[in-house]
Design an enzyme around this catalytic site. Structure first.
Site, PDB file in Angstrom:
ATOM      1  CG  ASN A  10      -1.703   1.223   1.431  1.00 33.30           C
ATOM      2  OD1 ASN A  10      -1.776   2.060   0.515  1.00 33.30           O
ATOM      3  ND2 ASN A  10      -2.320   1.371   2.593  1.00 33.30           N
ATOM      4  CE  LYS A  12      -0.149   3.293   4.711  1.00 33.00           C
ATOM      5  NZ  LYS A  12      -0.072   3.408   6.151  1.00 33.00           N
ATOM      6  CG  HIS A  96      -5.899   2.135   5.167  1.00 32.02           C
ATOM      7  ND1 HIS A  96      -5.437   3.084   6.048  1.00 32.02           N
ATOM      8  CD2 HIS A  96      -4.888   1.227   5.029  1.00 32.02           C
ATOM      9  CE1 HIS A  96      -4.196   2.774   6.416  1.00 32.02           C
ATOM     10  NE2 HIS A  96      -3.847   1.658   5.809  1.00 32.02           N
ATOM     11  CD  GLU A  98      -2.851   5.671   6.696  1.00 35.10           C
ATOM     12  OE1 GLU A  98      -2.837   5.646   5.452  1.00 35.10           O
ATOM     13  OE2 GLU A  98      -1.947   5.169   7.399  1.00 35.10           O
ATOM     14  CD  GLU A 168      -3.573  -2.299   7.238  1.00 33.94           C
ATOM     15  OE1 GLU A 168      -2.460  -2.564   6.790  1.00 33.94           O
ATOM     16  OE2 GLU A 168      -4.193  -1.247   6.966  1.00 33.94           O
ATOM     17  N   GLY A 174       2.511   2.382  10.697  1.00 30.84           N
ATOM     18  CA  GLY A 174       3.504   3.445  10.538  1.00 30.84           C
ATOM     19  C   GLY A 174       4.222   3.820  11.827  1.00 30.84           C
ATOM     20  CB  SER A 214       5.148  -1.658  11.939  1.00 29.86           C
ATOM     21  OG  SER A 214       4.785  -0.298  12.137  1.00 29.86           O
TER      22      SER A 214
HETATM   23  P1  PGA Z   1       2.782   0.376   7.578  1.00 23.38           P
HETATM   24  O1  PGA Z   1       1.326   0.584   6.935  1.00 23.38           O
HETATM   25  O2  PGA Z   1       3.337  -0.902   7.021  1.00 23.38           O
HETATM   26  O3  PGA Z   1       3.570   1.588   7.150  1.00 23.38           O
HETATM   27  O4  PGA Z   1       2.587   0.309   9.058  1.00 23.38           O
HETATM   28  C1  PGA Z   1       0.457  -0.494   6.720  1.00 23.38           C
HETATM   29  C2  PGA Z   1      -0.844  -0.007   6.165  1.00 23.38           C
HETATM   30  O5  PGA Z   1      -1.352   1.042   6.614  1.00 23.38           O
HETATM   31  O6  PGA Z   1      -1.430  -0.631   5.270  1.00 23.38           O
END
Ligand code: PGA
Length: 252
Positions: A10, A12, A96, A98, A168, A174, A214
């Site tokens: 992903n 983003k 997601h 976010e 997630e 992140g 992560s």
């Molecule tokens: P990350 O993000 O691997 O940077 O933690 C995962 C995601 O939000 O899909």
């Protein structure tokens, strides 16, 4: 039941078109020999068409990071499923955290998007996850159960069996903090229970459940070794070809 692992990147809101093409070319070199995992990337909308041409005859599949549920019309700033399909997408990430937290997407909206994606043969990667506060209050299973039930509301089994779910935990995205393989596996097992309740055991066992938050080249193998973890949804580490390819190529 053992399923082929899926490793999904992903991206983003990262990578201009030029940068995206550089990354895809690097990825093609590093993962094109991999035969044992399904590989997916979800670049920004602007790069989808160009990337689709580059990966056409490769083992890398294309997904988008979101979409709207209407086909076309006065929805400024939105992207439809037919636009995504014409740009070469087979998958779409929906729900997601976010989008839920920063852009206030509700379970009801996410449900409409999932339903629409399934109806037009785009495979949704439906994300769920609890916040740190919810985890600390012991609410993880309740929150996830609720997100799944609302997200899949009135979706029939024959469509639902095509869904991919991504667990997630919001506190792991992140942040460099990963759920332990055991903790993640427990939540995945709970998700299967919820799916069994809504549909049946067979669907629950066959549904792919990815872990995200992560995941990186260091911890991927231990997470992917867990019985209920069928792959990873990777943010930060998917932006660097050598990191993403080490996850794809890790021996599991
Ligand atoms: P990350 O993000 O691997 O940077 O933690 C995962 C995601 O939000 O899909």
């Amino acid at each position: 039941m053992e399923k082929r692992k899926m490793i999904a990147g992903n991206w983003k809101m990262n990578k201009t078109n030029d940068e995206a093409l550089v990354l895809v070319k690097e990825l093609l070199e590093e993962v094109s020999n991999n035969k044992d995992k399904d590989i997916l990337i979800a670049p920004p909308f602007t790069a989808l068409s160009e990337i689709s041409k580059l990966i056409k005859s490769s083992n890398i599949k294309l997904g988008a990071q979101n979409m709207y549920f209407e086909d076309k019309g006065a929805f400024t700033g939105q992207i439809s499923s037919s636009m995504l399909k014409s740009a070469g997408c087979e998958y779409v990430i929906l729900g997601h955290s976010e989008c839920r937290i920063i852009f206030s997407e509700t379970d009801e909206l996410i449900n409409k998007k999932i339903k629409h994606a399934l109806e037009v043969n785009l495979i949704p990667i439906f994300c769920v996850g609890e916040t740190l506060k919810e985890r600390e209050e012991g609410l993880t299973n309740k929150i996830i159960d609720n997100q799944i039930k609302k997200g899949l509301n009135s979706i029939e089994e024959k469509l639902a069996k095509n869904i991919i779910i991504a667990y997630e935990p919001v506190w792991a995205i992140g942040t460099g903090k990963t759920a332990s393989p055991e903790d993640a596996d427990k939540v995945h097992a709970e998700i299967r229970k919820t799916l069994t309740g809504i549909y049946n055991l067979e669907l629950a066992q066959n549904t792919r459940i990815l872990y995200g938050g992560s995941m990186n080249e260091e911890n991927a193998k231990s997470l992917l070794s867990m019985p209920n973890i069928d792959g990873g949804l990777i943010g930060g580490a998917s932006l660097v070809a050598s990191k993403f390819s080490r996850i794809v190529n890790c021996a599991i």
